[in-house]
Design a protein around this motif. Structure first.
Motif, PDB file in Angstrom:
ATOM      1  N   ASN A 192       0.844  -1.194   0.000  1.00 48.32           N
ATOM      2  CA  ASN A 192       0.000   0.000   0.000  1.00 48.32           C
ATOM      3  C   ASN A 192       0.876   1.239   0.000  1.00 48.32           C
ATOM      4  N   VAL A 193       0.374   2.303  -0.586  1.00 46.85           N
ATOM      5  CA  VAL A 193       1.118   3.559  -0.598  1.00 46.85           C
ATOM      6  C   VAL A 193       1.163   4.148   0.804  1.00 46.85           C
ATOM      7  N   PHE A 194       0.019   4.113   1.501  1.00 45.10           N
ATOM      8  CA  PHE A 194      -0.079   4.635   2.859  1.00 45.10           C
ATOM      9  C   PHE A 194      -0.423   3.495   3.804  1.00 45.10           C
TER      10      PHE A 194
ATOM     11  N   ALA B 101       1.239 -17.217  -2.340  1.00 46.57           N
ATOM     12  CA  ALA B 101       1.789 -16.493  -3.497  1.00 46.57           C
ATOM     13  C   ALA B 101       2.984 -15.684  -3.058  1.00 46.57           C
ATOM     14  N   ALA B 102       3.848 -15.407  -4.011  1.00 48.63           N
ATOM     15  CA  ALA B 102       4.995 -14.538  -3.739  1.00 48.63           C
ATOM     16  C   ALA B 102       4.495 -13.119  -3.530  1.00 48.63           C
ATOM     17  N   SER B 103       5.184 -12.359  -2.694  1.00 46.15           N
ATOM     18  CA  SER B 103       4.811 -10.965  -2.463  1.00 46.15           C
ATOM     19  C   SER B 103       4.973 -10.171  -3.731  1.00 46.15           C
ATOM     20  N   GLU B 104       4.004  -9.310  -3.995  1.00 42.99           N
ATOM     21  CA  GLU B 104       4.075  -8.447  -5.168  1.00 42.99           C
ATOM     22  C   GLU B 104       4.828  -7.181  -4.810  1.00 42.99           C
ATOM     23  N   VAL B 105       5.589  -6.680  -5.711  1.00 44.84           N
ATOM     24  CA  VAL B 105       6.371  -5.463  -5.440  1.00 44.84           C
ATOM     25  C   VAL B 105       5.894  -4.335  -6.300  1.00 44.84           C
TER      26      VAL B 105
END
Length: 163
Positions: free
Chosen positions: A103-105, A159-163
């Motif tokens: 998340n951005v924030f 699942a693999a973490s999304e970046v």
């Protein structure tokens, strides 16, 4: 006896806190309506229309339900009375997956989903629940993913973490 699993918005503290904040905001805005100035009445109408809009969204929380054969998404009136339902068979999916999304924030989110893929590409997704990516949130997500996998009979894939 069939086991069921439910993810409810009304079970989360944020739903209750938002309702209390809306009530406090309504009480706080009373001087806008009671004032003798026209400008205050204008702002009072705006204030209470925003509170009414917030209460409409608050009063219609969602919940997800499964008994192992169907997945059902419901919109409930105050968490008590179902107003809208959408059902899908569990057999339309092939695995249970946890996906972390940045998340951005604030903290990242962890999404618990049922997935259908073809040729390595996700074609269908049913989001069952989401959690903040804190230690406690991830532990709750993994526990619910295990329960969902057991009830549905679908394998659990992290699942693999999304970046």
């Amino acid at each position: 006896m069939k086991t069921i699993l439910v993810s409810r918005a009304v079970a989360k503290p944020g739903w209750w806190i938002f309702g209390m904040v809306m009530l406090a905001a309504a009480w706080w805005g009373q001087p806008l309506v009671d004032s003798g100035h026209f400008e205050n009445h204008f702002f009072g109408v705006f204030w209470y229309s925003m509170i009414a809009l917030g209460l409409i969204f608050w009063g219609l929380p969602g919940e997800q339900f499964t008994d192992g054969t169907i997945l059902e998404r419901r919109t409930m009136l105050l968490g008590l009375l179902p107003l809208w339902r959408k059902s899908e068979p569990v057999s339309a999916f092939e695995r249970v997956e946890l996906t972390q999304e940045p998340n951005v924030f604030g903290k990242d989110s962890v999404w618990l989903s049922l997935i259908k893929s073809e040729d390595g590409e996700t074609t269908r997704r049913f989001v069952f629940a989401y959690f903040p990516a804190s230690q406690r949130g991830i532990a709750k997500a993994q526990q619910m993913a295990g329960d969902l996998s057991q009830i549905s009979g679908l394998p659990f894939a992290q699942a693999a973490s999304e970046v």
